[in-house]
Scaffold this motif. Structure first.
Motif, mmCIF file in Angstrom:
data_model
loop_
_atom_site.group_PDB
_atom_site.id
_atom_site.type_symbol
_atom_site.label_atom_id
_atom_site.label_comp_id
_atom_site.label_asym_id
_atom_site.label_seq_id
_atom_site.Cartn_x
_atom_site.Cartn_y
_atom_site.Cartn_z
ATOM 1 N N THR A 1 -5.630 -0.185 -7.103
ATOM 2 C CA THR A 1 -5.752 -0.429 -5.594
ATOM 3 C C THR A 1 -6.778 0.264 -5.096
ATOM 4 O OG1 THR A 1 -3.287 -0.400 -5.655
ATOM 5 C CG2 THR A 1 -4.344 -0.255 -3.560
ATOM 6 N N LEU B 1 -9.189 7.167 0.778
ATOM 7 C CA LEU B 1 -9.490 5.763 0.748
ATOM 8 C C LEU B 1 -8.768 5.040 1.889
ATOM 9 C CD1 LEU B 1 -10.471 4.267 -2.734
ATOM 10 C CD2 LEU B 1 -11.844 4.353 -0.564
ATOM 11 N N LEU B 2 -7.469 5.123 1.970
ATOM 12 C CA LEU B 2 -6.653 4.583 2.913
ATOM 13 C C LEU B 2 -7.162 4.903 4.347
ATOM 14 C CD1 LEU B 2 -2.825 4.817 1.823
ATOM 15 C CD2 LEU B 2 -4.491 2.519 1.845
ATOM 16 N N VAL C 1 -10.467 3.153 5.065
ATOM 17 C CA VAL C 1 -10.264 1.583 5.202
ATOM 18 C C VAL C 1 -9.517 1.614 6.745
ATOM 19 C CG1 VAL C 1 -8.915 -0.400 4.556
ATOM 20 C CG2 VAL C 1 -10.198 1.138 2.918
ATOM 21 N N LEU D 1 -9.302 -7.406 4.158
ATOM 22 C CA LEU D 1 -8.159 -6.648 3.335
ATOM 23 C C LEU D 1 -7.341 -7.376 2.623
ATOM 24 C CD1 LEU D 1 -7.250 -3.899 2.332
ATOM 25 C CD2 LEU D 1 -5.931 -3.570 4.563
ATOM 26 N N LEU E 1 0.812 -1.292 0.119
ATOM 27 C CA LEU E 1 0.128 -0.006 0.073
ATOM 28 C C LEU E 1 0.896 1.258 0.116
ATOM 29 C CD1 LEU E 1 -2.751 -1.039 2.725
ATOM 30 C CD2 LEU E 1 -2.768 -1.068 -0.008
ATOM 31 N N TYR F 1 -6.886 8.010 -3.273
ATOM 32 C CA TYR F 1 -5.919 7.064 -2.575
ATOM 33 C C TYR F 1 -5.628 7.479 -1.032
ATOM 34 C CZ TYR F 1 -2.726 3.306 -1.889
ATOM 35 O OH TYR F 1 -2.153 2.429 -1.316
ATOM 36 N N THR G 1 -8.929 -9.452 -0.095
ATOM 37 C CA THR G 1 -9.641 -8.667 -1.143
ATOM 38 C C THR G 1 -8.310 -8.043 -2.188
ATOM 39 O OG1 THR G 1 -11.371 -7.926 -0.047
ATOM 40 C CG2 THR G 1 -10.736 -6.675 -1.941
ATOM 41 N N LEU G 2 -7.368 -7.823 -1.599
ATOM 42 C CA LEU G 2 -6.240 -7.364 -2.219
ATOM 43 C C LEU G 2 -5.593 -8.652 -3.066
ATOM 44 C CD1 LEU G 2 -4.198 -4.723 0.031
ATOM 45 C CD2 LEU G 2 -5.303 -4.311 -2.147
ATOM 46 N N ALA H 1 -12.836 -3.588 -0.597
ATOM 47 C CA ALA H 1 -12.254 -3.908 0.927
ATOM 48 C C ALA H 1 -13.200 -3.348 2.060
ATOM 49 C CB ALA H 1 -10.867 -3.474 1.243
ATOM 50 N N LEU I 1 -9.588 -1.142 -2.754
ATOM 51 C CA LEU I 1 -9.970 -0.638 -1.352
ATOM 52 C C LEU I 1 -11.371 -0.426 -1.081
ATOM 53 C CD1 LEU I 1 -7.051 2.095 -0.871
ATOM 54 C CD2 LEU I 1 -7.303 -0.498 -0.019
#
Length: 327
Positions: A35, A167-168, A171, A266, A20, A164, A269-270, A42, A39
């Protein structure tokens, strides 16, 4: 607050964190876009984990909460001109209410196991049909937000790095709430319901209330994923947000990564997204191939990895004598 059971789990989580972080410096923007999509999925996987992982209430229709959140926010913005911020919050609340409604109705009549799973699938299908039939939800055309990038409209599509990062943060916030649930008294009640509901009831736990609250929390996370999708792509239709693909993605990530763990959804899903994209690229974007792979991976995981990748990692370099599937 979060506990790791082994060096293997620490290493697995470290690999995910490094990936990540590496997305920021990779030369290709394709990885960041890929990604970002993973996410969003996720978040819905973390949503499923609250009920399916902690409480043993496996759902086949989490798209019902995802789509409800997305449509609630879209209808408010497109049809009534509501600002994106309150519409965003309304989408989360709508997802929670839908989850609570499905749970209250199902558990009132004692549905559990495969019966509960099929009811959730039926709800998602009914909502899909309704959304494609009524004018207020755009009927078969769907709903599209007006492109207007900015903080006031919650549209950051022009800056992928900012998208991004946000979103991180989302999550991480959902994972922190998941960890709090896991190690709280409420989380212990959920595990008790999963392991033996009759025994939990005999000990004085209000199992009906616990399950409905879990569905509401799960619905809120699902609604959050739906409104995030809307704000990212600015368009929804019934086939996309209430489709079976969302429900499948919601459950397969936690099962492969480790249901009932904080990091499992997570990681699963990744991993699945990387596998699916890699296979599609190798086979020249064969449509539907990712779902074939998901089915194979799900069968293998259920047969050989009942506790998912986190459970497997938990047996490598266990910190205690018994190891475990924590984290």
């Amino acid at each position: 607050m979060m506990r790791f059971a082994s060096a293997g789990q620490v290493a697995l989580v470290a690999i995910v964190v490094l990936y990540l972080a590496a997305v920021y410096v990779l030369p290709s923007q394709v990885w960041m876009g890929f990604t970002i999509n993973a996410l969003v999925v996720a978040i819905i996987a973390l949503s499923w984990n609250v009920t399916g992982g902690f409480g043993g209430m496996s759902s086949f229709g989490h798209a019902a909460m995802y789509g409800t959140g997305a449509y609630a926010s879209a209808v408010l913005q497109v049809q009534y001109g509501v600002n994106a911020w309150p519409a965003f919050a309304a989408g989360i609340v709508a997802g929670a209410l839908m989850g609570a409604f499905i749970g209250a109705l199902s558990f009132r009549y004692g549905l559990k196991g495969s019966y509960f799973a099929l009811v959730t699938l039926a709800f998602a299908e009914v909502l899909r049909i309704c959304a494609s039939a009524f004018e207020i939800t755009g009927a078969g055309r769907g709903l599209q937000l007006r492109l207007d990038p900015g903080l006031a409209t919650l549209q950051f599509n022009s800056d992928r790095t900012l998208t991004y990062t946000l979103l991180l943060i989302l999550v991480a916030l959902v994972m922190a709430l998941t960890a709090w649930i896991k190690y709280s008294r409420f989380g212990a009640y959920l595990v008790a319901v999963r392991e033996n509901e009759d025994a939990a009831r005999a000990l004085g736990i209000d199992t009906y209330r616990v399950k409905v609250v879990a569905m509401a929390i799960s619905g809120a996370f699902g609604g959050l994923a739906g409104v995030v999708y809307l704000q990212l792509w600015l368009f929804i239709d019934s086939a996309v947000v209430f489709g079976v693909a969302i429900s499948v993605a919601a459950l397969i990530g936690p099962i492969v990564g480790g249901a009932g763990t904080v990091w499992g959804p997570l990681i699963g899903t990744l991993g699945l997204h990387l596998l699916g994209e890699g296979a599609k690229t190798a086979l020249h974007n064969a449509p539907g191939l990712n779902f074939v792979l998901y089915a194979i991976v799900l069968i293998v995981a259920l047969r050989f990895l009942p506790q998912g990748l986190m459970g497997l990692a938990g047996r490598i370099g266990a910190f205690g004598r018994k190891g475990g599937s924590d984290a």
